[in-house]
Scaffold this active site. Sequence first.
Site: not given
Length: 435
Positions: A153, A251, A261, A328
């Site tokens: 993560f 936010l 990802c 990426r």
Amino acid sequence: MKQICVIGVGYVGLVTSACFADLGNRVVALDVNEQRIANLKKGVMPIYEPGLEELVERNVKAGRLSFTTSYAEALKGAQFAFIAVGTPSSVNGEADLQYVADAARTIARTMTASLIIINKSTVPVGTGDWVADIVKSAQPEPIPFSVVSCPEFLSEGVAIGDFMQPHRTVLGSLDREAAEQVAQLHLPLRAPIIITDLRTAEMIKYASNAFLATKISFINEIANICEALGADVKEVAVGMGYDKRIGSLFLNAGLGWGGSCFPKDVKALAFMAAEKGRHPQLLNAVMDINYDRRKMAVTRLEEMLGSLDGKVVGLLGLAFKPNTDDMRDAPSVDIAQDLAARGAAVRAYDPIALEGARALLPEATMFTDPYRMAEGCDALVVVTEWNEFKQLDLERIHGSLKRPVVFDGRNIYDPAYMELLGYEYRCFGRGSDGG
Ligand code: NAD
Ligand code: UDX
């Protein structure tokens, strides 16, 4: 001292290797990219990640971390083999598992003693079972093994902190004892450990990334509405964020998400759903909202400058987010292409990502200094919110631009201050029509 082999020495594999070594384990990190391993042996990092070089150096010196291209060397004496190879998108959005399959097959052919194979790559639900089948059928003779899912993560730019202080460790396996052995490896991190089945662990990773991407697309939709109604999305986000059920993170309205990802994982989850006959309408909207941001930035600039043909536009930032060199699915690439297609001359500056960006942005002239880049530009676009852009001498920049136009794609400047300095300034979701 536990012995660990990590397969794939990219953003995740290198951080995992260095961190597990720092926790006192013996780690051999393996990659098929010979240049990458040769460089690492000389202390040259393949990626930019704050703190990583020092961590690698310290653990190599202490004899806990080494690099190889040989599976036999990496697996010799290893109790654990982490797979951390890439799982990029295929053309149809499905995750491409060729590197995972290669790694599993080569482990199976090379292992000489029982092994716990841990999948750290983000893989479609069901991949753990598939890896077990591959290993079983590729082994020349049966040697016991277990497969455990341990999704990663970490976020780039803060990867070491994320690895060392995770919110949680998720482990999935049909073999409870193997999962508990992997849990032992993670105990020093003192984070909650969730042990579940393989498929559920794999799904937790996709659901987490899709939720975070949804949160960003949600605030970007709110930004659009704020513009139309004359409200300020930055303050709206602060006001929402104090509600513990909502939380203040993720936010920030702006150019939206990119990187290695979210784009591929949201796409892969939508693919998995559609393949099973489900209609992932929320995920589709989340992607649509996100990719519209890049087009909107160019449209806004066109509104400010008139035709973009022959105009000189400078991009502040190229990496998909600050503190990484990762290009990426960076918004900068789509924006530069769109600007060039409309006849603009594109210039670009990034503190770290210039080298990796050159091949992706052939239409852009690269600068190693933001002030030099600004000289004679018709407009600047803030694409990545590097801290150094927050501290730019905006009065100096104002004097060197041909026209003082700034489109702030990450909402880093104060609209009132920009106006005071004499800029024609617009951003996303702050006041009437973004400006
Ligand atoms: P990456 O492209 O940076 O690195 C992958 C490495 O694997 C490359 O160095 C490649 O040469 C190597 N490799 C490919 N096939 C191999 C093989 N058969 N044997 C040995 N090495 C091989 O990828 P990454 O960004 O580190 O991502 C790895 C996985 O982790 C992906 O599934 C990704 O979704 C997941 N993930 C990434 C991040 C992130 O922030 N980058 C965060 C969480 C999860
Ligand atoms: C993400 C997840 O956060 C991480 O848990 C997972 O392991 C890998 O994917 P990463 O892609 O490194 O990490 O960066 P992250 O900080 O999550 O940002 C992702 C993208 O969202 C970036 O393009 C960033 O600019 C954008 N973003 C993030 C926003 O547009 N607004 C926000 O409020 C937060």
